[in-house]
Design an enzyme around this catalytic site. Sequence first.
Site, PDB file in Angstrom:
ATOM      1  N   ASP A 180      82.416  81.692 -17.852  1.00  0.00           N
ATOM      2  CA  ASP A 180      81.955  83.039 -18.249  1.00  0.00           C
ATOM      3  C   ASP A 180      82.570  84.126 -17.365  1.00  0.00           C
ATOM      4  O   ASP A 180      82.969  85.184 -17.864  1.00  0.00           O
ATOM      5  CB  ASP A 180      80.431  83.132 -18.155  1.00  0.00           C
ATOM      6  CG  ASP A 180      79.734  82.515 -19.362  1.00  0.00           C
ATOM      7  OD1 ASP A 180      80.373  82.390 -20.421  1.00  0.00           O
ATOM      8  OD2 ASP A 180      78.543  82.166 -19.225  1.00  0.00           O
ATOM      9  N   LYS A 190      71.479  77.656 -18.656  1.00  0.00           N
ATOM     10  CA  LYS A 190      72.638  77.669 -17.746  1.00  0.00           C
ATOM     11  C   LYS A 190      72.273  77.396 -16.288  1.00  0.00           C
ATOM     12  O   LYS A 190      73.103  76.953 -15.505  1.00  0.00           O
ATOM     13  CB  LYS A 190      73.368  79.011 -17.837  1.00  0.00           C
ATOM     14  CG  LYS A 190      74.128  79.168 -19.127  1.00  0.00           C
ATOM     15  CD  LYS A 190      74.870  80.476 -19.184  1.00  0.00           C
ATOM     16  CE  LYS A 190      75.533  80.622 -20.537  1.00  0.00           C
ATOM     17  NZ  LYS A 190      76.286  81.865 -20.688  1.00  0.00           N
ATOM     18  N   ASN A 197      78.198  76.967 -17.655  1.00  0.00           N
ATOM     19  CA  ASN A 197      78.289  77.161 -19.113  1.00  0.00           C
ATOM     20  C   ASN A 197      79.187  76.120 -19.772  1.00  0.00           C
ATOM     21  O   ASN A 197      79.330  76.111 -20.982  1.00  0.00           O
ATOM     22  CB  ASN A 197      78.777  78.578 -19.461  1.00  0.00           C
ATOM     23  CG  ASN A 197      80.288  78.700 -19.382  1.00  0.00           C
ATOM     24  OD1 ASN A 197      80.910  78.144 -18.484  1.00  0.00           O
ATOM     25  ND2 ASN A 197      80.874  79.418 -20.317  1.00  0.00           N
TER      26      ASN A 197
HETATM   27  P1  NAP Z   1      69.421  84.184 -19.294  1.00  0.00           P
HETATM   28  O1  NAP Z   1      69.938  83.342 -18.200  1.00  0.00           O
HETATM   29  O2  NAP Z   1      68.208  83.738 -20.053  1.00  0.00           O
HETATM   30  O3  NAP Z   1      69.139  85.647 -18.670  1.00  0.00           O
HETATM   31  C1  NAP Z   1      68.686  86.697 -19.495  1.00  0.00           C
HETATM   32  C2  NAP Z   1      68.331  87.888 -18.621  1.00  0.00           C
HETATM   33  O4  NAP Z   1      67.879  88.914 -19.524  1.00  0.00           O
HETATM   34  C3  NAP Z   1      67.185  87.628 -17.646  1.00  0.00           C
HETATM   35  O5  NAP Z   1      67.366  88.437 -16.503  1.00  0.00           O
HETATM   36  C4  NAP Z   1      65.977  88.105 -18.454  1.00  0.00           C
HETATM   37  O6  NAP Z   1      64.899  88.521 -17.660  1.00  0.00           O
HETATM   38  C5  NAP Z   1      66.552  89.303 -19.139  1.00  0.00           C
HETATM   39  N1  NAP Z   1      65.765  89.668 -20.310  1.00  0.00           N
HETATM   40  C6  NAP Z   1      65.418  88.857 -21.348  1.00  0.00           C
HETATM   41  N2  NAP Z   1      64.663  89.556 -22.212  1.00  0.00           N
HETATM   42  C7  NAP Z   1      64.509  90.804 -21.699  1.00  0.00           C
HETATM   43  C8  NAP Z   1      63.820  91.972 -22.129  1.00  0.00           C
HETATM   44  N3  NAP Z   1      63.138  91.984 -23.274  1.00  0.00           N
HETATM   45  N4  NAP Z   1      63.887  93.067 -21.332  1.00  0.00           N
HETATM   46  C9  NAP Z   1      64.592  93.067 -20.175  1.00  0.00           C
HETATM   47  N5  NAP Z   1      65.272  91.970 -19.707  1.00  0.00           N
HETATM   48  C10 NAP Z   1      65.230  90.866 -20.479  1.00  0.00           C
HETATM   49  O7  NAP Z   1      70.547  84.448 -20.416  1.00  0.00           O
HETATM   50  P2  NAP Z   1      72.122  84.517 -20.191  1.00  0.00           P
HETATM   51  O8  NAP Z   1      72.709  83.185 -20.397  1.00  0.00           O
HETATM   52  O9  NAP Z   1      72.347  85.247 -18.927  1.00  0.00           O
HETATM   53  O10 NAP Z   1      72.577  85.403 -21.474  1.00  0.00           O
HETATM   54  C11 NAP Z   1      72.298  86.788 -21.534  1.00  0.00           C
HETATM   55  C12 NAP Z   1      73.018  87.417 -22.743  1.00  0.00           C
HETATM   56  O11 NAP Z   1      74.441  87.316 -22.549  1.00  0.00           O
HETATM   57  C13 NAP Z   1      72.746  86.700 -24.063  1.00  0.00           C
HETATM   58  O12 NAP Z   1      72.671  87.673 -25.105  1.00  0.00           O
HETATM   59  C14 NAP Z   1      73.958  85.818 -24.261  1.00  0.00           C
HETATM   60  O13 NAP Z   1      74.207  85.524 -25.636  1.00  0.00           O
HETATM   61  C15 NAP Z   1      75.035  86.731 -23.692  1.00  0.00           C
HETATM   62  N6  NAP Z   1      76.251  85.983 -23.266  1.00  0.00           N
HETATM   63  C16 NAP Z   1      77.411  86.208 -23.941  1.00  0.00           C
HETATM   64  C17 NAP Z   1      78.560  85.542 -23.565  1.00  0.00           C
HETATM   65  C18 NAP Z   1      79.854  85.802 -24.279  1.00  0.00           C
HETATM   66  O14 NAP Z   1      80.787  85.008 -24.142  1.00  0.00           O
HETATM   67  N7  NAP Z   1      79.958  86.890 -25.016  1.00  0.00           N
HETATM   68  C19 NAP Z   1      78.529  84.626 -22.516  1.00  0.00           C
HETATM   69  C20 NAP Z   1      77.325  84.429 -21.844  1.00  0.00           C
HETATM   70  C21 NAP Z   1      76.186  85.113 -22.243  1.00  0.00           C
HETATM   71  P3  NAP Z   1      63.666  87.505 -17.325  1.00  0.00           P
HETATM   72  O15 NAP Z   1      64.221  86.525 -16.326  1.00  0.00           O
HETATM   73  O16 NAP Z   1      62.628  88.403 -16.758  1.00  0.00           O
HETATM   74  O17 NAP Z   1      63.283  86.862 -18.631  1.00  0.00           O
END
Ligand code: NAP
Length: 290
Positions: A102, A66, A87
Amino acid sequence: MVQLAGLIGDSIAHSPSPAMQNAAFAALGIAARYELWPATAAELPARVRALREPGMLGANVTIPHKLAVVSLLDDLGPSAREVGAVNTIVARGGPLVGHNTDAAGLAAALREAGREHSASGVVLGAGGAARAALVALRRLGARRVTLLARDPAPLRGAGLGTAWRATLETGATTFALLPAGPRAPGDVADALATADVIVNATPVGSAALPGMPLGADWLGVLPTDALVVDLIASPTAWLAAARALGLATLDGRLMLLWQGALAFSLWTAQPAPLAAMRAALSTASRDPAT
Ligand code: NAP
């Protein structure tokens, strides 16, 4: 010609988005298909370039692209500028324009769940979804949002969307970046004790990454009327732990519906058939989702 839209991301095999979007195309009689377009970081530029072919409506973009996708687009709409992440891409034979549904999707989901207003929130994570959650909470009126992240560095500096910069510059919202570990337990407890909404915007707790984004002990610090939100679009152990403490919970399916409906309208310039999308999502998300 059948037009195409699709989901660009890594590990997207279980996404319920194709079922939801294809039900929407069918409900309105639009000759279009929504596909899964898995792409690693190395494959992302070619995948985005393919959106310039004839018949492409656009795409959704999900974890982990993203933020990286922004530099591959021709322009950004106001929502993407505000959040600082994309997104949804609109193609339709013209320039590739990035949007973010989002934030509006989460705000709509919170409203549907009965939360019209938030005064103080906590967001776990520092990626694209965390940025959207901050904007959503601000739209619900939050004056204080605390972000807990193992590495808040991505939120500092030039990568911030306009909403974040405005927040930092005007001080309209108290805005804290705290490490999620034990180094700042006093600050964490203080933020949790006054939060009316807490949002997990990390993938921790999904089928691919089991665990709790924040220990169940911390959930006990929340006010008893707080809403615990997990953006993962399936039931999670964290939400089960919150319910065991008597807290209200919301998983990511309702946000998935609303962000998808807004994306559909951007691609087709038509109101989304919400009932058809809701029914398809309900059936599809009985399987483990991302
Ligand atoms: P992203 O940009 O990759 O960000 C993920 C975040 O989580 C980063 O801050 C990452 O930290 C952190 N993280 C990853 N693994 C971790 C761990 N083991 N311990 C602690 N922090 C951790 O992903 P995103 O797009 O924001 O998505 C995040 C979540 O939201 C996903 O599960 C996605 O499916 C969900 N989501 C859902 C919707 C919906 O419509 N329901 C929409 C958007 C997103 P680092 O930078 O240190 O790796």
